[in-house]
Design a protein around this motif. Structure first.
Motif, PDB file in Angstrom:
ATOM      1  N   UNK A 155       0.806  -1.219   0.000  1.00  0.00           N
ATOM      2  CA  UNK A 155       0.000   0.000   0.000  1.00  0.00           C
ATOM      3  C   UNK A 155       0.840   1.271   0.000  1.00  0.00           C
ATOM      4  N   UNK A 156       1.806   1.442   0.925  1.00  0.00           N
ATOM      5  CA  UNK A 156       2.563   2.706   0.901  1.00  0.00           C
ATOM      6  C   UNK A 156       3.305   2.907  -0.412  1.00  0.00           C
ATOM      7  N   UNK A 157       3.909   1.843  -0.931  1.00  0.00           N
ATOM      8  CA  UNK A 157       4.668   1.978  -2.176  1.00  0.00           C
ATOM      9  C   UNK A 157       3.764   2.303  -3.351  1.00  0.00           C
ATOM     10  N   UNK A 158       2.510   1.829  -3.288  1.00  0.00           N
ATOM     11  CA  UNK A 158       1.597   2.054  -4.406  1.00  0.00           C
ATOM     12  C   UNK A 158       0.838   3.369  -4.290  1.00  0.00           C
ATOM     13  N   UNK A 159       0.910   4.022  -3.111  1.00  0.00           N
ATOM     14  CA  UNK A 159       0.102   5.213  -2.888  1.00  0.00           C
ATOM     15  C   UNK A 159       0.374   6.295  -3.926  1.00  0.00           C
ATOM     16  N   UNK A 160       1.670   6.508  -4.262  1.00  0.00           N
ATOM     17  CA  UNK A 160       2.014   7.545  -5.232  1.00  0.00           C
ATOM     18  C   UNK A 160       1.412   7.240  -6.602  1.00  0.00           C
ATOM     19  N   UNK A 161       1.442   5.963  -6.992  1.00  0.00           N
ATOM     20  CA  UNK A 161       0.863   5.598  -8.287  1.00  0.00           C
ATOM     21  C   UNK A 161      -0.654   5.741  -8.274  1.00  0.00           C
ATOM     22  N   UNK A 162      -1.294   5.381  -7.156  1.00  0.00           N
ATOM     23  CA  UNK A 162      -2.751   5.478  -7.084  1.00  0.00           C
ATOM     24  C   UNK A 162      -3.219   6.922  -7.151  1.00  0.00           C
ATOM     25  N   UNK A 163      -2.430   7.854  -6.593  1.00  0.00           N
ATOM     26  CA  UNK A 163      -2.807   9.267  -6.568  1.00  0.00           C
ATOM     27  C   UNK A 163      -2.287  10.045  -7.776  1.00  0.00           C
ATOM     28  N   UNK A 164      -1.562   9.383  -8.670  1.00  0.00           N
ATOM     29  CA  UNK A 164      -0.985  10.067  -9.822  1.00  0.00           C
ATOM     30  C   UNK A 164      -2.079  10.492 -10.792  1.00  0.00           C
ATOM     31  N   UNK A 165      -1.858  11.588 -11.545  1.00  0.00           N
ATOM     32  CA  UNK A 165      -2.853  12.007 -12.543  1.00  0.00           C
ATOM     33  C   UNK A 165      -2.938  10.998 -13.676  1.00  0.00           C
ATOM     34  N   UNK A 166      -4.101  10.947 -14.314  1.00  0.00           N
ATOM     35  CA  UNK A 166      -4.283  10.052 -15.455  1.00  0.00           C
ATOM     36  C   UNK A 166      -3.496  10.584 -16.653  1.00  0.00           C
ATOM     37  N   UNK A 167      -2.991   9.644 -17.458  1.00  0.00           N
ATOM     38  CA  UNK A 167      -2.205  10.028 -18.636  1.00  0.00           C
ATOM     39  C   UNK A 167      -3.150  10.302 -19.808  1.00  0.00           C
ATOM     40  N   UNK A 225     -18.622   3.295 -30.272  1.00  0.00           N
ATOM     41  CA  UNK A 225     -19.008   3.923 -31.534  1.00  0.00           C
ATOM     42  C   UNK A 225     -18.922   5.444 -31.467  1.00  0.00           C
ATOM     43  N   UNK A 226     -18.862   6.015 -30.258  1.00  0.00           N
ATOM     44  CA  UNK A 226     -18.783   7.465 -30.111  1.00  0.00           C
ATOM     45  C   UNK A 226     -17.364   8.000 -30.227  1.00  0.00           C
ATOM     46  N   UNK A 227     -16.392   7.110 -30.369  1.00  0.00           N
ATOM     47  CA  UNK A 227     -15.000   7.548 -30.501  1.00  0.00           C
ATOM     48  C   UNK A 227     -14.749   8.068 -31.917  1.00  0.00           C
ATOM     49  N   UNK A 228     -14.042   9.177 -32.028  1.00  0.00           N
ATOM     50  CA  UNK A 228     -13.654   9.737 -33.327  1.00  0.00           C
ATOM     51  C   UNK A 228     -12.179  10.104 -33.253  1.00  0.00           C
ATOM     52  N   UNK A 229     -11.472  10.082 -34.382  1.00  0.00           N
ATOM     53  CA  UNK A 229     -10.061  10.477 -34.372  1.00  0.00           C
ATOM     54  C   UNK A 229      -9.889  11.885 -33.805  1.00  0.00           C
ATOM     55  N   UNK A 230      -8.855  12.056 -32.984  1.00  0.00           N
ATOM     56  CA  UNK A 230      -8.558  13.341 -32.385  1.00  0.00           C
ATOM     57  C   UNK A 230      -9.054  13.486 -30.965  1.00  0.00           C
ATOM     58  N   UNK A 231      -9.949  12.579 -30.526  1.00  0.00           N
ATOM     59  CA  UNK A 231     -10.450  12.661 -29.161  1.00  0.00           C
ATOM     60  C   UNK A 231      -9.336  12.324 -28.181  1.00  0.00           C
ATOM     61  N   UNK A 232      -9.350  12.953 -27.020  1.00  0.00           N
ATOM     62  CA  UNK A 232      -8.349  12.694 -25.990  1.00  0.00           C
ATOM     63  C   UNK A 232      -8.919  11.719 -24.963  1.00  0.00           C
ATOM     64  N   UNK A 233      -8.121  10.705 -24.655  1.00  0.00           N
ATOM     65  CA  UNK A 233      -8.510   9.703 -23.670  1.00  0.00           C
ATOM     66  C   UNK A 233      -7.609   9.813 -22.451  1.00  0.00           C
ATOM     67  N   UNK A 234      -8.223   9.780 -21.263  1.00  0.00           N
ATOM     68  CA  UNK A 234      -7.469   9.756 -20.012  1.00  0.00           C
ATOM     69  C   UNK A 234      -7.308   8.289 -19.592  1.00  0.00           C
ATOM     70  N   UNK A 235      -6.050   7.869 -19.445  1.00  0.00           N
ATOM     71  CA  UNK A 235      -5.749   6.465 -19.177  1.00  0.00           C
ATOM     72  C   UNK A 235      -5.080   6.311 -17.807  1.00  0.00           C
ATOM     73  N   UNK A 236      -5.522   5.313 -16.987  1.00  0.00           N
ATOM     74  CA  UNK A 236      -4.942   5.086 -15.650  1.00  0.00           C
ATOM     75  C   UNK A 236      -3.674   4.236 -15.719  1.00  0.00           C
TER      76      UNK A 236
END
Length: 768
Positions: free
Chosen positions: A17-29, A66-77
């Protein structure tokens, strides 16, 4: 309960848990979706698991792929998935370490809690609950560590076994029990406990040293002895098979364990770690699948069973055989996902097989059996399975009822999927007006989706992209695309395209242009191309390189509809496209041609060369002329048919020269010069000598001198008399010197030449 487990995990040591805390709280890419990307592809690239795409849609508040179109930005964990995966890996390793020390026997509650918490962590990960996945993984690690400590402290107690898998109804009877009772998963088995399986039921017993015994349907066995030696650390196990059969996989990592099997009237000891035994009214059967031998003792007989061997013991004695090798599995393919509630497993017919044994398990080690079917007569089996991943294998049964080698196990998945597939149309755009009779439709979906375009099936590429050409009718046209995934979920998209009729223009290239195969040809470095069209005079003409679409030259239609231009050529054929454009620049007519520079003359090959000399009044020349368009012999034309020729030439006495000239369409010429001697005169014999040049007691020699324009045949028969006795043989002739000579061993008597025949190469003969 899980918070108490979390407290225990924290007390037992540091968690992830402590080691993973920074990754869990990191912003989405944040990632841009390009027109080359698919949803599953981009999720696999960044998160390592394409099946997380529903979670990605949920994070980004997107209702459907089906709602995805080229150029859309996706936030990935990205970092969150990394933290969850590392925590899951740590919990798995902890569970494996505890299990290896016998936790399934000595700490079943703790190891069970560890497994259940890890399964919860896996489910949390699938739902995108990354923190819960890390927390439950840490709890699982804590319980596994506790199970490990308990197992290590229990090493010196009496050995026991555990029921590690139950399918159907399994009953047991301990020494203190008055009757049979049901046995459940993780029940502890003790010495002298009896265990039996009922119809369509199987169970697996796991001993402390991790040896496994799979008791198949309608089987009855007694665990006679389970002892742990505190001095050597070895395990001594003895099992008696009363009736039925079992398959054993013993611990191969330790040389301190001893495993014995009793069948009524038969004693068995084994160094093998992989074997099968069956006992019924017809006798006892043994198969060894391992390199070390299986030793059987019956009465005073000792039988060793090697790898890949089987033995049947009956009242009449022992029958030994090689067991059958592994059959080949056919369907499902490895890793395939099945979206129906049942699956039909199929395999190839195996020569010599009387029946088959099928096993389907929920794990790769076949410890958690789902289905075990013995004696299948067909090479297929259909059964309903709940969602999950399965592993299956098949063994062929021979005429003695012995199972052969297991096939290489393959896996497949049963899955429930209600999410419609991703589908997008990239081209043409909506509201396009086209003056072409067809339109190219470009889109993307999931790789395993079935695509239909206006009711016609279209095959997508490995990345899910698809492209197809659709014919258009004059006026408005609706383009409808449907994608159906393997689970039967569908998505649909449509758009309208208007087709405006264009003038149909024909282009015809001059038939007088030389051709090499399908290509226009010339000897020069440039080819003059002439043609005609029904396009309006002055219409633009563009000649393009079809590979790149780059214009090579521009021209225009002449007053009478003529087209003329030159293009560069070389020895490699080059393609060109002629386009005639409308005033608006649309292509109203086009044709494609290839151009090549040809400097190679025709390849003229005679079936047989003319004879050097002949006595026939004529000679026939026949052969192939390659790509020649005309052929002449000594100035006279020779007909060609399908590239071949045949001509008969009358001969005159003496040498007859021939000159073959051939030319292809572009004017490359080849000349071949030949000759034949027409000879109807026999050789001229100038002298004949028969005698004994070395003296009356010496060898006999016959020498004939002759000459001929076509040359002398090497062997010339002769017949002479020596003292009245006839002798025959052959002279050896030399055309250059005109000498024919033969030597005979010494023989007394008068010499007389009866006959000698000298022949030339034209078949003419002189007799002396």
């Amino acid at each position: 309960m899980w918070r108490i487990g979390l407290l225990l995990a924290c007390m037992m040591g540091p968690t992830s848990l402590p080691a993973a805390e920074a990754d869990l709280n990191a912003p989405l890419e944040v990632v841009d979706l390009s027109d080359q990307d698919t949803l599953r592809g981009i999720v696999e690239r960044y998160l390592g698991d394409p099946d997380l795409w529903p979670t990605v849609l949920k994070i980004n508040d997107i209702a459907s792929p089906a709602d995805l179109v080229p150029g859309i930005q996706l936030r990935l964990p990205v970092r969150q998935v990394k933290a969850a995966d590392e925590a899951l890996k740590a919990s798995l390793l902890a569970i494996q370490r505890a299990t290896a020390e016998g936790a399934r026997i000595f700490a079943p509650v703790q190891i069970g809690d560890a497994i259940r918490n890890r399964e919860t962590a896996v489910s949390s990960r699938e739902l995108g609950l990354w923190r819960e996945a890390v927390d439950f993984s840490a709890i699982a690690t804590g319980f596994a560590n506790e199970a490990l400590d308990i197992s290590i402290r229990q090493r010196d107690r009496s050995a026991e076994a555990i029921v590690s898998d139950v399918q159907g109804r399994v009953e047991g009877r301990a020494p203190a029990e008055p009757s049979w009772s049901d046995r459940q998963l993780d029940d502890i088995l003790v010495e002298f406990e009896r265990l039996r399986t009922l119809s369509a039921s199987t169970t697996q017993v796991t001993f402390r040293d991790l040896s496994r015994l799979r008791l198949n349907p309608n089987s009855n066995a007694t665990i006679q002895r389970m002892r742990s030696d505190p001095l050597t650390g070895g395990e001594v196990t003895k099992v008696s098979l009363v009736e039925g059969d079992f398959y054993a996989l013993l611990n191969q990592l330790s040389d301190k364990s001893q495993f014995e099997i009793d069948v009524p009237g038969v004693e068995t000891t084994t160094n093998s770690a992989d074997f099968w035994i069956k006992n019924d009214r017809t006798g006892a059967r043994f198969v060894n699948y391992d390199t070390p031998e299986l030793e059987i003792r019956q009465g005073g007989d000792r039988i060793t069973v090697g790898e890949g061997e089987g033995v049947v013991l009956t009242g009449q004695g022992a029958e030994r055989t090689r067991v059958l090798t592994a059959p080949r599995l056919v369907y499902p393919a490895p890793g395939e996902t099945i979206y129906t509630r049942s699956v039909t497993l199929t395999w190839d017919v195996f020569e010599g097989a009387q029946a088959y044994w099928l096993e389907v398990a929920r794990d790769a080690g076949f410890n958690q059996m789902q289905t075990s079917e013995w004696g299948l007569r067909e090479t297929g089996f259909e059964g309903a399975l709940p969602p999950g991943r399965y592993h299956w294998r098949v063994a062929a049964l021979d005429a003695l009822g012995l199972p052969g080698e297991w096939s290489t196990a393959q896996d497949f998945a049963m899955r429930v999927d209600t999410t419609p597939p991703f589908l997008t149309l990239l081209a043409p755009g909506p509201g396009v007006i086209s003056d072409e009779a067809s339109v190219e439709v470009l889109g993307a979906s999931e790789p395993d989706a079935q695509i239909t375009l206006n009711g016609i099936a279209v095959t997508p590429g490995r990345d899910g992209a698809f492209i197809a050409t659709l014919p258009l009718a004059p006026g408005p046209n609706t383009i409808s695309v449907t994608a159906v995934d393997p689970a039967g979920n569908s998505s649909a998209r449509s758009l309208d395209v208007v087709y405006r009729l264009a003038v149909a223009v024909d282009i015809a290239l001059s038939p007088d242009i030389p051709r090499l195969g399908d290509a226009l040809a010339t000897k020069a470095e440039e080819l003059s191309v002439l043609g005609t069209t029904n396009a309006q005079p002055g219409a633009p003409v563009v000649v393009r390189d079809p590979a790149s679409g780059t214009p090579v030259l521009r021209a225009e239609v002449g007053p009478a509809g003529e087209i003329g231009f030159t293009v560069p050529v070389d020895e490699a054929a080059r393609a060109f496209t002629i386009e005639i454009l409308s005033p608006a620049g649309a292509t109203e007519g086009s044709t494609r041609f290839q151009a090549v520079q040809d400097r190679t003359p025709p390849d003229v090959v005679l079936d047989l060369p003319p004879p050097r000399a002949t006595g026939d009044p004529d000679v026939t020349l026949a052969g192939s002329a390659g790509d020649a368009v005309w052929l002449e012999l000594n100035g006279a034309p020779v007909p060609l048919e399908a590239g071949r020729f045949e001509v008969t030439v009358p001969l005159e006495r003496g040498q007859n020269p021939f000159e073959l000239l051939a030319s292809d369409a572009v004017g490359n010429v080849i000349a071949s010069k030949l000759q034949t001697l027409y000879d109807i005169d026999p050789p001229e014999v100038t002298s004949v000598e028969l005698g004994r040049p070395s003296g009356p007691d010496g060898p006999i020699e016959l020498i004939v001198m002759a000459r001929d324009a076509s040359g002398l045949v090497q062997a010339a028969p002769f017949l002479i008399a020596i003292g009245g006795a006839e002798r025959e043989g052959f002279l050896r002739c030399d055309s250059e010197t005109g000498t024919c000579r033969a030597s005979l061993p010494a023989e007394p008597g008068a010499l007389e030449l009866i006959e000698v025949v000298i022949e030339d190469y034209a078949g003419n003969a002189a007799f002396e």
